[in-house]
Design an enzyme around this catalytic site. Structure first.
Site, PDB file in Angstrom:
ATOM      1  N   ALA A  41      -8.885 -21.677   8.258  1.00  0.00           N
ATOM      2  CA  ALA A  41      -9.198 -20.253   8.105  1.00  0.00           C
ATOM      3  C   ALA A  41      -8.544 -19.389   9.171  1.00  0.00           C
ATOM      4  O   ALA A  41      -8.695 -18.173   9.157  1.00  0.00           O
ATOM      5  CB  ALA A  41     -10.729 -20.052   8.143  1.00  0.00           C
TER       6      ALA A  41
ATOM      7  N   GLU B 266       1.289  -1.521   2.151  1.00  0.00           N
ATOM      8  CA  GLU B 266       0.130  -1.558   1.250  1.00  0.00           C
ATOM      9  C   GLU B 266       0.556  -1.360  -0.199  1.00  0.00           C
ATOM     10  O   GLU B 266       1.517  -0.649  -0.505  1.00  0.00           O
ATOM     11  CB  GLU B 266      -0.888  -0.477   1.623  1.00  0.00           C
TER      12      GLU B 266
ATOM     13  N   ILE C 277      -7.092 -21.169   3.465  1.00  0.00           N
ATOM     14  CA  ILE C 277      -7.607 -19.863   3.042  1.00  0.00           C
ATOM     15  C   ILE C 277      -6.415 -18.941   2.841  1.00  0.00           C
ATOM     16  O   ILE C 277      -5.728 -18.582   3.805  1.00  0.00           O
ATOM     17  CB  ILE C 277      -8.548 -19.245   4.108  1.00  0.00           C
TER      18      ILE C 277
ATOM     19  N   LYS D  51      -2.932 -11.002  -1.484  1.00  0.00           N
ATOM     20  CA  LYS D  51      -1.713 -10.305  -1.062  1.00  0.00           C
ATOM     21  C   LYS D  51      -0.489 -11.227  -1.083  1.00  0.00           C
ATOM     22  O   LYS D  51       0.638 -10.771  -0.873  1.00  0.00           O
ATOM     23  CB  LYS D  51      -1.922  -9.701   0.324  1.00  0.00           C
TER      24      LYS D  51
END
Length: 619
Positions: A368, A546, A410, A414
């Site tokens: 993670a 983004e 993980i 995106k």
């Protein structure tokens, strides 16, 4: 201690004496009244007959009162069950007296006993229920309490109202119910009227001067909660929700311990349930290593894994304080049942990762640790590559050499058609573990999900800080959407993926419909007790890297069949290992500007090395 016990015993004895004395008066009064009512018309009782009947009735009443525990009941909480106990005790005591009369006088004075029975029920029941009435209408009805509307007139709502009316120290006074079921309209439950439907909430709040609204439908799905909250948000009343029934039944919380409605309640979908048996098979009694164990997702994985009783949990993290906190939390929670090993280490330190794997020999690894902040990684592309790509490669190869059975990465939504550095490095990390799955005996899998509510770097903590500061809340664009899930949900998916893993898969959660960020901001403002106008929303524009909309799988990766409720396996393509390793080995030589340009352009490069990168990342 002895003094306290003595005081408690004295209090009990006083209470017992009071009830026995009161019942004795009622018993004697009832039989003598019965005698005086009938005596002018039927001269049936002599003094000895009356005396023997009275003594018999008194003795039998106390006997059956003890059998049915009439002197041990808390009468301030009396209900139909307590009334039935009174009826049984009185009926059997009258029957016993009738038998004694038959034996002693060869006759049963039925009319006198019938009048006595009715007076017993009336007076004993009345004496007990008078205290309940006093508490409900004089104590519970205190004007200082918050006038409360209960949403849901079912078992949950009934339980809440009864609790509020019963306990004098409750802060709320139930004024009305609302419920969409037509047959319940205008009915009264515990003296509280069902005043309308959910659509009527704004009108009822205004008419009845409601201070608080309590949602009391434990079985309600999140879409239902969202619908109810939309009506509640039109009022100035504070909205709360009753605890889960299982938490009440297990004693974790009281029915009256209401919690605030959270943004998580308004996501509009059911959380994923775990296949406990399959998880236990690969976790219970094993050694589990978690990288990024101090982070939002990593720490929650540790909490949930602990419930399956692994033999050892190795907590690996770079941040000293965060590892200390999760270490202490797990030690306090499991108190010696699980061996907890806190490790301060950086996944970029290859030698350290190999050493840890060799020392602890974990059978399961949850990876993670990662850099995940999109705009920040746009300014620091080399750090994104070092942590997300080479860090993953270090941990993965160390796990393979150590003979780890299952390795779960993980990942992120995106990584689909990446337009930013963070997403591109996550996609490369996915391909690294897919390639390692081919080259080793360890089962390597990735878990891909959307934004996690409340995690570090997510919009929720940012919005909360902005609201606390008086606003405005900044949203990039009015049409921007994201998939959302809770931290426990994300952690469950990761754990479940380990049970489903066969090797090389990318697991994806069916996250329902995407949520508009602006709607999330509006909900959070109203949940915080403010209006949209008071705080305000300001649109700041899309930041570097983004997307307007996120994807969990691209059109070439969709696999319609679910391998577990709400979980899909993606069909993400792979590349030749030598191409992948050559590409990765070339990354450190690039300067930051070139690295950023090439990573960001992975989705639409045209020639040369850029075309190789496209083949690697988009294949």
């Amino acid at each position: 201690m002895n003094k306290q016990r003595g005081e408690l015993l004295l209090t009990y004895q006083k209470r017992l004496s009071l009830l026995v004395g009161l019942d004795s008066v009622i018993v004697l009064f009832s039989i003598y009244i019965g005698y005086f009512i009938l005596h002018p018309y039927m001269n049936i009782y002599s003094a000895s007959t009356l005396f023997i009947s009275s003594v018999s009735l008194l003795a039998s009443h106390h006997l059956f009162a003890a059998i049915y525990k009439l002197y041990q009941k808390a009468w301030e909480y009396a209900s139909v069950r307590e009334l039935m106990a009174i009826a049984r005790a009185v009926t059997f005591s009258i029957a016993a007296t009738a038998i004694i009369q038959l034996v002693a006088f060869q006759d049963i004075y039925m009319r006198v006993l019938l009048i006595t029975w009715m007076l017993h029920i009336l007076l004993i029941g009345g004496s007990r229920f008078s205290w309940r009435l006093y508490r409900d209408h004089f104590i519970a009805g205190n004007n200082d309490k918050k006038r409360t509307l209960i949403v849901g007139a079912g078992s949950g709502g009934s339980m809440v109202v009864r609790q509020l009316l019963t306990y004098a120290d409750a802060d709320f006074f139930p004024v009305a119910f609302v419920d969409d079921e037509p047959r319940k309209q205008r009915l009264q439950i515990h003296g509280v009227t069902v005043a309308g439907t959910i659509a009527d909430i704004p009108d009822i709040v205004e008419k009845e001067h409601i201070d608080n609204i309590i949602i009391a439908i434990p079985s309600l799905e999140k879409k239902g909660i969202q619908h109810i909250y939309e009506q509640c948000a039109k009022t100035d009343a504070k909205t709360q929700i009753m605890p889960l029934i299982e938490d009440v039944m297990t004693g974790r919380v009281s029915v009256s311990q209401f919690r605030e409605v959270q943004v998580e309640d308004l996501l509009g979908r059911k959380p994923v349930d775990l296949d406990l048996e399959s998880i236990s098979e690969y976790v219970t009694g094993r050694t589990v290593l978690v990288t990024g164990a101090g982070g939002s997702i990593g720490s929650e994985i540790c909490r949930q894994i602990g419930m399956f009783q692994p033999d050892k949990i190795v907590l690996v993290g770079h941040g000293e304080n965060s590892i200390y906190q999760i270490d202490m939390e797990l030690r306090n929670r499991y108190k010696g049942m699980i061996d907890i090993i806190p490790i301060i280490g950086d996944i970029q330190d290859r030698e350290r990762m190999f050493s840890l794997m060799a020392e602890h020999r974990p059978e399961v690894v949850y990876h993670a640790a990662a850099h995940k902040h999109v705009p920040l990684m746009e300014y620091n592309p080399k750090e994104a590559v070092k942590n997300n790509v080479f860090g993953t490669k270090n941990v993965g190869e160390a796990a393979a050499v150590a003979g780890v059975k299952k390795f779960v990465l993980i990942s992120s939504d995106k990584a689909v058609n990446p337009t930013n550095v963070m997403g591109a490095t996550k996609r490369v990390a996915e391909m690294v573990i897919q390639q390692l799955d081919k080259e080793s005996n360890t089962s390597f899998v990735a878990v891909r999900f959307g934004n996690v509510l409340g995690s570090r770097g997510s919009v929720i903590p940012l919005f909360k800080k902005q609201i606390q500061a008086g606003g405005p809340v900044t949203v990039t664009h009015p049409d921007m959407t994201r998939y959302f899930m809770t931290i426990p949900e994300a952690s469950r998916l990761v754990i479940q993926a380990g049970a489903l893993a066969r090797g090389g898969e990318i697991f994806v959660l069916d996250m329902g419909e995407p949520v508009k960020i602006v709607d999330l901001a509006k909900n959070l403002i109203t949940l915080s007790g403010y209006t949209i106008e008071e705080i305000g929303i300001q649109f700041s524009g899309i930041r570097p890297g983004e997307k307007m909309y996120e994807e969990l799988l691209n059109e070439n990766e969709v696999h319609s069949k679910q391998v577990f409720p709400k979980i899909h396996i993606g069909k993400a393509g792979q590349v030749e290992g030598d191409v992948l390793w050559e590409f990765i080995n070339s990354l450190p030589a690039k300067n930051a500007k070139l690295l950023k340009e090439q990573l960001v352009e992975i989705a639409n490069t045209k020639s040369g090395l850029q075309r190789v990168m496209r083949e690697v990342v988009r294949s």
